[in-house]
Design an enzyme around this catalytic site. Structure first.
Site: not given
Ligand code: VG1
Ligand code: CO
Length: 541
Positions: A111-112, A275, A277, A279-280, A374
């Site tokens: 992710s982030h 981010d 991946d 999702d954010r 998300k």
């Protein structure tokens, strides 16, 4: 099929969102393989089934995919759908699992967290509903990883991940697919693309920072190709294994360029970033950054303006530390509001059972029942649809929202990479002190309740305890303490601060000032500065 003997590794326990470790840990001999075998052993329906595979393009993404494909073949998977070049954003993977009726999906992402050989890697397993595996499944995978004696892997050459089309490993079919099209089609089916396109054609300006992470190709297709935003509206659009040396977390610090652009005098009308991946999301207007908890509330209040949600929403859910701004809107709409632990996996049952349509987290995550993750670009399009319908600026929409519902001043202070034993001790000490806090005053804030949050899932009856320490004040303010479940070095203490203000003359305060009493109270209660030797938080969001 060769069987390779191996012995268990410590700590293969998925956290808030999958197994996340430093690359140097993941690339140890047998490390990834042991975890993946534990997964195949714990999820028998994958044998004979369809598996979706893709990642955010970070370092080790393609090597991991080659290993997983050979292991999938050896474990009897019938077919794998793989994003071209090994890319799939987290929400796109969720979309594909659902659309093609897959038994699950593996998303390679931290992710982030930063990427590259010295950065982090991660692996997330999503089930047949397209959502992150529930704790029952991740606990089973972990238990299996602790007694594993070996894994099965096919002998096969690497698959050409860049070539769209069909191929085979032994009896298993492999299809390399366009990672963008199905997802872009899904989003186009939810929103009024015609109206957004017309707004852009009429001079509405936007910028999207993909942060050299996975959303570049998605944002280019959706914002530039389908909605007509000028080429160049999507910045840093090529996914890179090290994210260009950046840190793909869309906050004020790591998305500095975007924030500077949006607060400059010739800012575009709309700015956003996602981010690693995808999702954010963070969304900004000219001179205004919308706090994620407020974005969730504003989206909840305006969702009916988008075609897919025009008949209203069934309910809304937020993670416990997320501000209660969305609850106030739910009340006004007459729909239920749910409070779940941190992490998207807890929304799955509520979405599957139709009890909620929209959900979100303070950590820049918003989404709906269209997938089970998300979804950064979903939030961007929801905002664009709202802006196209209302014809007002972001700042005006937010100001009107605060006037109508009141404002939940909110921020989060993170103390990163503190010693794990110390962090556990800090949490234990706060936990032990909770009963004594009730009735105590911190300036004008008086503690009315304090507890350790346990979630009772209303759908499957499962319980999850130890999900954060909550201190509630008579005024409606809150302080929450929680340890991160996604970090890879030491422990990160998160302190969430929230104050509700309904007084119309007090809606425009500086957030830090509005929260001063709570910030000071938090340090008195947890003593993290004194005990860690840090003079201030490492990150404020
Ligand atoms: C963080 C966020 C949480 C989010 C999780 C995964 O978890 O706080 O809200 O669901 O990251 O998001 P933690 O345990 O570190 O607080 V992502 O975009 O990293 O998959
Ligand atoms: Co993410």
């Amino acid at each position: 099929m060769p069987h390779i003997a191996s012995t268990p590794f410590d700590g293969q326990k998925p956290g808030t969102s999958g197994l996340r470790k430093q690359v140097k840990i993941f690339t140890q001999t047998h490390y990834l393989e042991n975890f993946v075998q534990s997964l195949f052993d714990s999820v028998p329906e994958l044998s004979g089934g369809l598996l979706v595979i893709g990642g955010d393009g970070r370092f080790y993404n393609d090597s991991a995919i080659q290993i997983i494909l050979r292991m999938a073949a050896a474990n009897g998977v019938a077919k794998c759908l793989v994003g071209q070049n090994g890319l799939l954003s987290t929400p796109a993977a969720s979309c594909l699992i659902r659309k093609y009726g897959a038994q699950g999906g593996l998303i390679l992402s931290a992710s982030h967290n930063p990427g590259g050989p010295d950065g982090d890697f991660g692996i997330k397993f999503n089930g047949a509903n397209g959502g992150p595996a529930p704790e029952r499944v991740t606990n089973a995978i972990y238990a299996r990883s602790q007694i594993i004696t070996g894994y099965d892997i096919a002998n096969a050459a690497n698959i050409e991940l860049g070539q769209i089309g069909h191929t085979q490993i032994g009896d298993m079919a492999v299809q390399i697919i366009d990672p963008v099209r199905d997802y872009a089609d899904l989003l186009e089916s939810l929103f009024d693309f015609g109206k957004i396109r017309a707004m852009i054609a009429n001079g509405f300006t936007l910028t999207f920072d993909a942060m050299h992470a996975v959303t570049g190709p998605y944002a280019k297709e959706i914002l530039q190709s389908r909605l007509g935003a000028p080429i160049g509206s999507v910045k840093n659009a090529t996914p890179l294994p090290d994210f260009g040396g950046g840190h793909p977390d869309p906050n004020r610090v790591y998305a500095k360029e975007l924030f500077e652009t949006m607060f400059s005098k010739d800012a575009p009308d709309f700015g956003a970033a996602s981010d690693g991946d995808g999702d954010r999301n963070i969304v900004l207007g000219k001179g205004v950054a919308i706090a994620p908890s407020d974005s969730l509330a504003i989206i909840t209040a305006n969702a009916h303006l988008a075609p897919a949600y025009q008949d209203g929403i069934s309910g809304v859910a937020r993670s416990m530390p997320t501000s209660r701004a969305a609850d106030v809107v739910a009340k006004a709409l007459g729909v239920p509001a749910f409070e779940t632990p941190t992490g998207w996996k807890f929304f799955g049952n509520l979405l599957d059972s139709g009890q909620i349509t929209i959900c979100g987290e303070e950590s820049a995550g918003t989404g709906s029942s269209h997938v089970r993750e998300k979804d950064g670009l979903w939030a961007v399009l929801m905002w664009l649809n709202i802006l196209a319908q209302r014809g007002q600026s972001m700042a005006e929409i937010q100001a009107q929202h605060f006037t109508k519902y009141g404002r939940h001043y909110y921020c989060r202070h993170d103390y990163e990479a503190i010693d794990s034993t110390l962090a556990a001790q800090i949490m234990a000490d706060i936990d032990a002190a909770l009963p004594r806090l009730i009735g105590r005053a911190f300036d004008d804030e008086i503690v009315s309740a304090a507890d350790n949050f346990t979630y009772h899932d209303p759908v499957d009856g499962s319980s999850s305890d130890n999900q954060g320490l909550r201190i509630l004040f008579k005024s409606g303010s809150r302080i929450v303490f929680r340890l991160s479940g996604t970090g890879t070095v030491g422990a990160t203490l998160r302190i969430y601060l929230e104050r509700y203000e309904a007084d119309k003359t007090l809606l425009g305060l500086n957030t830090d000032k509005a929260l001063t009493t709570l910030i000071e109270a938090a340090e008195i209660i947890c003593q993290v500065k004194a005990r860690s030797g840090k003079s201030k938080p490492d990150m404020i969001t």
